[in-house]
Write a protein that holds these residues in place. Structure first.
Motif, PDB file in Angstrom:
ATOM      1  N   ILE A   1       0.655  -1.283   0.235  1.00  0.00           N
ATOM      2  CA  ILE A   1       0.035  -0.113  -0.091  1.00  0.00           C
ATOM      3  C   ILE A   1       0.834   1.322   0.114  1.00  0.00           C
TER       4      ILE A   1
ATOM      5  N   ALA B   1      -8.217   5.725  -3.879  1.00  0.00           N
ATOM      6  CA  ALA B   1      -8.424   7.135  -4.388  1.00  0.00           C
ATOM      7  C   ALA B   1      -7.072   7.525  -5.315  1.00  0.00           C
ATOM      8  N   ALA B   2      -5.819   6.624  -5.095  1.00  0.00           N
ATOM      9  CA  ALA B   2      -4.566   6.902  -5.839  1.00  0.00           C
ATOM     10  C   ALA B   2      -4.793   6.495  -7.372  1.00  0.00           C
TER      11      ALA B   2
ATOM     12  N   TYR C   1       1.831   2.489  -7.135  1.00  0.00           N
ATOM     13  CA  TYR C   1       0.755   1.882  -6.241  1.00  0.00           C
ATOM     14  C   TYR C   1      -0.582   2.044  -6.946  1.00  0.00           C
TER      15      TYR C   1
ATOM     16  N   TYR D   1     -10.693   4.073  -1.859  1.00  0.00           N
ATOM     17  CA  TYR D   1     -10.919   4.599  -0.635  1.00  0.00           C
ATOM     18  C   TYR D   1     -10.000   5.811  -0.462  1.00  0.00           C
ATOM     19  N   PHE D   2     -10.393   6.872   0.014  1.00  0.00           N
ATOM     20  CA  PHE D   2      -9.561   8.139   0.478  1.00  0.00           C
ATOM     21  C   PHE D   2      -8.743   7.691   1.757  1.00  0.00           C
TER      22      PHE D   2
ATOM     23  N   LEU E   1       1.288   8.245  13.115  1.00  0.00           N
ATOM     24  CA  LEU E   1       2.593   9.073  13.482  1.00  0.00           C
ATOM     25  C   LEU E   1       2.174  10.194  14.750  1.00  0.00           C
TER      26      LEU E   1
ATOM     27  N   ASN F   1       6.684  15.476  11.614  1.00  0.00           N
ATOM     28  CA  ASN F   1       7.286  16.492  10.599  1.00  0.00           C
ATOM     29  C   ASN F   1       5.880  17.104   9.643  1.00  0.00           C
ATOM     30  N   ILE F   2       5.826  18.087   9.455  1.00  0.00           N
ATOM     31  CA  ILE F   2       4.534  18.592   8.661  1.00  0.00           C
ATOM     32  C   ILE F   2       5.412  18.793   7.323  1.00  0.00           C
TER      33      ILE F   2
ATOM     34  N   CYS G   1      -1.625  20.218   3.301  1.00  0.00           N
ATOM     35  CA  CYS G   1      -1.909  19.425   2.566  1.00  0.00           C
ATOM     36  C   CYS G   1      -3.436  19.076   3.249  1.00  0.00           C
TER      37      CYS G   1
ATOM     38  N   VAL H   1      -3.363  19.189   7.278  1.00  0.00           N
ATOM     39  CA  VAL H   1      -2.543  18.416   8.178  1.00  0.00           C
ATOM     40  C   VAL H   1      -2.289  19.148   9.696  1.00  0.00           C
TER      41      VAL H   1
ATOM     42  N   ARG I   1       6.616  16.360   0.630  1.00  0.00           N
ATOM     43  CA  ARG I   1       6.870  14.886   0.301  1.00  0.00           C
ATOM     44  C   ARG I   1       6.647  14.725  -1.278  1.00  0.00           C
TER      45      ARG I   1
ATOM     46  N   ASP J   1       2.845  14.402  -3.431  1.00  0.00           N
ATOM     47  CA  ASP J   1       1.444  14.723  -2.664  1.00  0.00           C
ATOM     48  C   ASP J   1       0.843  15.839  -3.220  1.00  0.00           C
TER      49      ASP J   1
ATOM     50  N   LEU K   1      -6.912  16.372  -1.612  1.00  0.00           N
ATOM     51  CA  LEU K   1      -7.727  15.408  -2.130  1.00  0.00           C
ATOM     52  C   LEU K   1      -9.159  15.099  -1.420  1.00  0.00           C
TER      53      LEU K   1
END
Ligand code: UFG
Length: 331
Positions: free
Chosen positions: A79, A120-121, A143, A170-171, A195, A208-209, A221, A261, A284, A287, A291
């Motif tokens: 995933i 959703a990807a 993915y 799925y989201f 996390l 981390n942001i 995001c 976030v 990242r 991203d 979404l």
């Protein structure tokens, strides 16, 4: 006689919540999982547990020779989008080839009803504010590409072999069963909510942001966090539909509301009462800024109603799991 459902990857995060819901609804449930990422403890009450790798065609065939099922729900997959960019072969093998073996053995044994855990990807970068099932399919990572390829295989198998399937896109799956007995336990963990809660519990120094300069109100995001038990209830409705009318379809599953976030971290501070230190980090790769799902179709056609609407209620349920199981299942 209750219907007998096979759940592949049923010892994983989403699979184990679906197994629990199926059992509540009176189905007989068997789980097939290679336990590479799944946890045996997460499906203690399933009727049967079989540690089989879908790539082991001989074992798979003899399994289907000796068991019969009314339908198969398929969750077993890799995933992690970032890892998929470094390991496309592994993702293709697990998400496409192993699924192909599964479909072939099902058909060989006369099973023609299938529920597929998609994502959703498959959409890639959104061109609309709310993503409907008609949105263009242009995944931006391997993915998403493997999941889309498998959806296409399902279309081919429907046309040529009469396989009926529902693909659920799925989201951001999140939260945990309110019992606190099962929850998210990935190694390595890459998802935001676990996390953040690992930081609250003291296992991490900070969260981390990834990027604060997106084109969103607070610069971070926005994602559509959908509670895992709401996903589970949609799976059961989709299963009932495909078992009764044998027509294939595809549905988005999301909350329809986006949270940034920073909003997720704030909700976690409120729920846990902990400070949760943050560090601003670079964006990242891969991203998209926003979404958010349009799940009107699942509500209209399946009669689905998500119960967890606020980010606070989702984080609360996840916190029950993380607070009492900071190290996960430990198996
Ligand atoms: N994020 C951080 N810090 C972290 C981890 C994540 O800021 O330490 C951010 C990400 O950059 C992203 C948001 O939090 O903006 C959510 O990230 P997740 O990793 O939790 O989830 P993704 O949106 O990347 O992906 C998830 C699933 C995919 C699925 C996708 C569909 O992991 O499998 O949702 O929307 F395809």
């Amino acid at each position: 006689m209750p219907q007998h459902i096979l759940v592949t990857g049923g010892a994983g995060y989403i699979g184990s919540h679906v197994v629990r819901t199926l059992l509540h609804e009176g189905y007989t449930v068997s789980v097939l999982d290679n336990l590479i990422n799944g946890h045996r403890k997460s499906v203690a009450s399933a009727a049967g547990f079989y540690q089989i790798d879908l790539g082991d065609v001989k074992a798979l065939r003899s399994f289907f020779d000796t068991h019969s099922f009314d339908a198969v729900m398929h969750f077993a997959a890799f995933i992690e989008a970032g890892i998929s960019m470094r390991k496309p072969a592994e993702f293709f093998e697990n998400n496409c080839v192993n699924g192909f073996h599964l479909l072939n053995e099902m058909l060989r044994h006369g099973i023609k009803t299938f529920v597929f855990s998609s994502t959703a990807a498959v959409y890639g970068d959104p061109v609309d504010d709310r993503i409907t099932e008609d949105h263009r399919l242009k995944p931006v990572n391997h993915y998403g590409r493997t999941k889309l390829m498998f959806e296409q295989l399902l279309n081919m198998y429907e046309q040529s072999y009469g396989l009926s399937s529902v693909a659920l896109r799925y989201f951001n799956a999140s939260g945990a069963d309110d019992s606190g007995g099962i929850g998210e336990d990935h190694a390595p963990e890459t998802h935001l909510i676990p996390l953040v809660l690992q930081t609250a519990v003291g296992l991490r120094e900070y969260i981390n942001i990834f990027g604060t300069n997106y084109d969103t109100p607070d610069g971070t995001c926005i994602r559509d966090y959908i509670h895992v038990n709401d996903l589970a209830s949609a799976h059961v409705l989709a299963l009932k539909k495909v078992l009764s009318d044998q027509t294939s379809d595809v549905f988005n599953l999301g909350n329809g509301k986006g949270f940034s976030v920073k909003e997720v971290i704030e909700a976690a501070r409120t729920v846990t009462g902990k400070k949760i230190p943050v560090k601003i980090a670079a964006r990242r790769e891969g991203d998209p800024a926003v979404l958010v799902a349009d799940s009107t179709k699942a509500k209209r056609v399946l009669g689905w109603k998500p119960n967890y609407r606020s980010i606070q209620s989702i984080v609360e349920s996840a916190w029950k799991w993380h607070e009492s199981n900071p190290h996960g299942f430990q198996d």
